[in-house]
Scaffold this motif. Structure first.
Motif, PDB file in Angstrom:
ATOM      1  N   TYR A 198      30.079 108.619  58.882  1.00  0.00           N
ATOM      2  CA  TYR A 198      28.865 108.690  58.657  1.00  0.00           C
ATOM      3  C   TYR A 198      28.228 108.310  57.095  1.00  0.00           C
ATOM      4  O   TYR A 198      26.665 107.994  56.716  1.00  0.00           O
ATOM      5  N   VAL A 199      28.650 107.882  56.156  1.00  0.00           N
ATOM      6  CA  VAL A 199      29.060 108.025  55.235  1.00  0.00           C
ATOM      7  C   VAL A 199      28.676 106.453  55.275  1.00  0.00           C
ATOM      8  O   VAL A 199      27.882 105.832  54.218  1.00  0.00           O
ATOM      9  N   VAL A 200      29.387 105.703  55.601  1.00  0.00           N
ATOM     10  CA  VAL A 200      29.610 104.023  55.433  1.00  0.00           C
ATOM     11  C   VAL A 200      27.396 103.759  56.798  1.00  0.00           C
ATOM     12  O   VAL A 200      27.638 102.975  55.562  1.00  0.00           O
ATOM     13  N   ALA A 201      27.371 104.572  57.406  1.00  0.00           N
ATOM     14  CA  ALA A 201      25.902 104.285  58.014  1.00  0.00           C
ATOM     15  C   ALA A 201      25.116 104.679  56.946  1.00  0.00           C
ATOM     16  O   ALA A 201      24.260 104.083  56.874  1.00  0.00           O
ATOM     17  N   HIS A 202      25.321 106.119  56.377  1.00  0.00           N
ATOM     18  CA  HIS A 202      24.736 105.873  55.626  1.00  0.00           C
ATOM     19  C   HIS A 202      24.009 104.953  54.156  1.00  0.00           C
ATOM     20  O   HIS A 202      23.186 104.791  53.977  1.00  0.00           O
ATOM     21  N   GLN A 218      16.280 107.591  60.246  1.00  0.00           N
ATOM     22  CA  GLN A 218      16.130 106.442  61.260  1.00  0.00           C
ATOM     23  C   GLN A 218      17.103 105.037  61.755  1.00  0.00           C
ATOM     24  O   GLN A 218      17.422 105.156  62.973  1.00  0.00           O
ATOM     25  N   VAL A 219      17.275 104.460  60.736  1.00  0.00           N
ATOM     26  CA  VAL A 219      18.150 103.794  60.747  1.00  0.00           C
ATOM     27  C   VAL A 219      18.930 104.699  60.617  1.00  0.00           C
ATOM     28  O   VAL A 219      20.092 104.183  61.234  1.00  0.00           O
ATOM     29  N   VAL A 220      19.743 105.629  59.817  1.00  0.00           N
ATOM     30  CA  VAL A 220      20.917 106.325  59.920  1.00  0.00           C
ATOM     31  C   VAL A 220      21.674 106.403  61.095  1.00  0.00           C
ATOM     32  O   VAL A 220      22.229 106.358  62.304  1.00  0.00           O
ATOM     33  N   GLU A 221      20.411 106.782  62.068  1.00  0.00           N
ATOM     34  CA  GLU A 221      20.513 107.600  63.601  1.00  0.00           C
ATOM     35  C   GLU A 221      20.630 106.533  64.337  1.00  0.00           C
ATOM     36  O   GLU A 221      21.497 106.512  65.551  1.00  0.00           O
ATOM     37  N   LEU A 222      20.051 105.246  64.334  1.00  0.00           N
ATOM     38  CA  LEU A 222      20.184 104.353  64.978  1.00  0.00           C
ATOM     39  C   LEU A 222      21.135 104.004  65.301  1.00  0.00           C
ATOM     40  O   LEU A 222      22.200 103.640  66.035  1.00  0.00           O
ATOM     41  N   PRO A 225      24.515 108.538  65.024  1.00  0.00           N
ATOM     42  CA  PRO A 225      23.552 109.684  65.320  1.00  0.00           C
ATOM     43  C   PRO A 225      23.615 111.286  65.586  1.00  0.00           C
ATOM     44  O   PRO A 225      22.574 112.297  66.178  1.00  0.00           O
ATOM     45  N   ASP A 226      25.112 111.207  65.611  1.00  0.00           N
ATOM     46  CA  ASP A 226      25.402 112.781  64.872  1.00  0.00           C
ATOM     47  C   ASP A 226      25.440 112.449  63.583  1.00  0.00           C
ATOM     48  O   ASP A 226      26.552 113.036  62.896  1.00  0.00           O
ATOM     49  N   HIS A 227      25.074 111.846  63.034  1.00  0.00           N
ATOM     50  CA  HIS A 227      24.891 111.869  61.399  1.00  0.00           C
ATOM     51  C   HIS A 227      25.421 113.792  60.616  1.00  0.00           C
ATOM     52  O   HIS A 227      25.414 113.877  59.877  1.00  0.00           O
ATOM     53  N   ARG A 228      24.486 114.544  61.755  1.00  0.00           N
ATOM     54  CA  ARG A 228      23.890 115.769  60.972  1.00  0.00           C
ATOM     55  C   ARG A 228      25.569 116.797  60.635  1.00  0.00           C
ATOM     56  O   ARG A 228      24.983 117.305  60.003  1.00  0.00           O
ATOM     57  N   GLU A 229      25.988 116.742  62.120  1.00  0.00           N
ATOM     58  CA  GLU A 229      27.205 117.031  61.776  1.00  0.00           C
ATOM     59  C   GLU A 229      28.110 117.163  60.839  1.00  0.00           C
ATOM     60  O   GLU A 229      28.827 117.824  60.488  1.00  0.00           O
TER      61      GLU A 229
END
Length: 244
Positions: A198-202, A218-222, A225-229
């Protein structure tokens, strides 16, 4: 993620409170309190006086949350010795120390691992372990950045693979700059893979949007997708990461 801000103090209802002030590309003021303390995020054009008025208006909430965090158990520091356990990628890892030709071997099990660390004569075990963990972290993070950068390039052509460096920051997990690349807190290596990813994607998403706008998420979720968890789990990271 957010860059480390300016260390400041304010008196709220007679209590002196330390906080980190961060100027961000955002439209509103925000507060965050976790194991690392109070962080105040403000838009570029907001004055310090406005930020402190914002704090004063929310003094009850701030003091309550700080008191709540103060009562939570702190991670215990550990003495580096043969046979100790520490977390690596969310798994329990046993340290085996010996002397001889310096080197390190990681032995992976089903749900645990071992680190066989060989020390020079009179070498400090703590220093050797820290160096070994950080070296492992750099390689692991690099692989995750390559994978997620490739995924991002499929939707955003032209994104270049950023340079990677480790950081020892106390108040952030990572940062991103189109010039200097991505910096990740080496302590992330103690956490489960999902939180690291998640941190990498962020941080990679900041190569597209240098803010935390709707487009950024939107880019993070792309990519993740489980970034909120994962983001929620990071708030409990203080329970896992040893106190170095």
């Amino acid at each position: 993620m957010a860059e480390q801000g300016e260390a400041r103090q304010i008196r709220l209802k007679g209590q002196l409170v330390e906080y980190s002030l961060q100027r961000r590309a955002r439209r509103t003021l925000g507060l965050r309190i976790d194991a690392r303390g109070l962080v105040v995020s403000i838009p570029q054009r907001v004055s310090i006086a406005q930020a402190e008025l914002f704090l004063v208006e929310r003094a009850d909430w701030v003091l309550s949350k700080l008191a709540e965090w103060a009562t939570r158990p702190k991670p215990a520091s550990f003495d580096v010795a043969d046979g100790i356990h520490f977390p690596m990628l969310g798994q329990r890892c046993r340290l085996q120390l010996s002397h001889g030709q310096p080197g390190a071997d990681w032995v992976q099990g089903i749900d645990s691992r071992e680190l066989h660390l060989r020390l020079r004569a009179r070498e400090n075990p703590r220093t050797a372990l820290l160096r070994t963990i950080q070296h492992y972290a750099l390689g692991y993070f690099g692989g995750r950045i390559e994978e997620y950068a490739w995924a991002l390039q499929q939707s955003v052509p032209g994104i270049q693979l950023p340079r990677l460096a480790l950081t020892n920051a106390r108040t952030r997990w990572g940062s991103c700059s189109r010039i200097s690349g991505i910096r990740l807190n080496w302590r992330l290596i103690h956490l489960p893979n999902a939180q690291i990813d998640y941190v990498v994607a962020h941080e990679l998403a900041h190569l597209v949007e240098m803010n935390h706008s709707a487009r950024f998420w939107q880019v993070v979720e792309l990519m993740y997708p489980d970034h909120r968890e994962a983001q929620a789990a990071l708030r409990e990271a203080h329970k896992i990461i040893p106190a170095w």
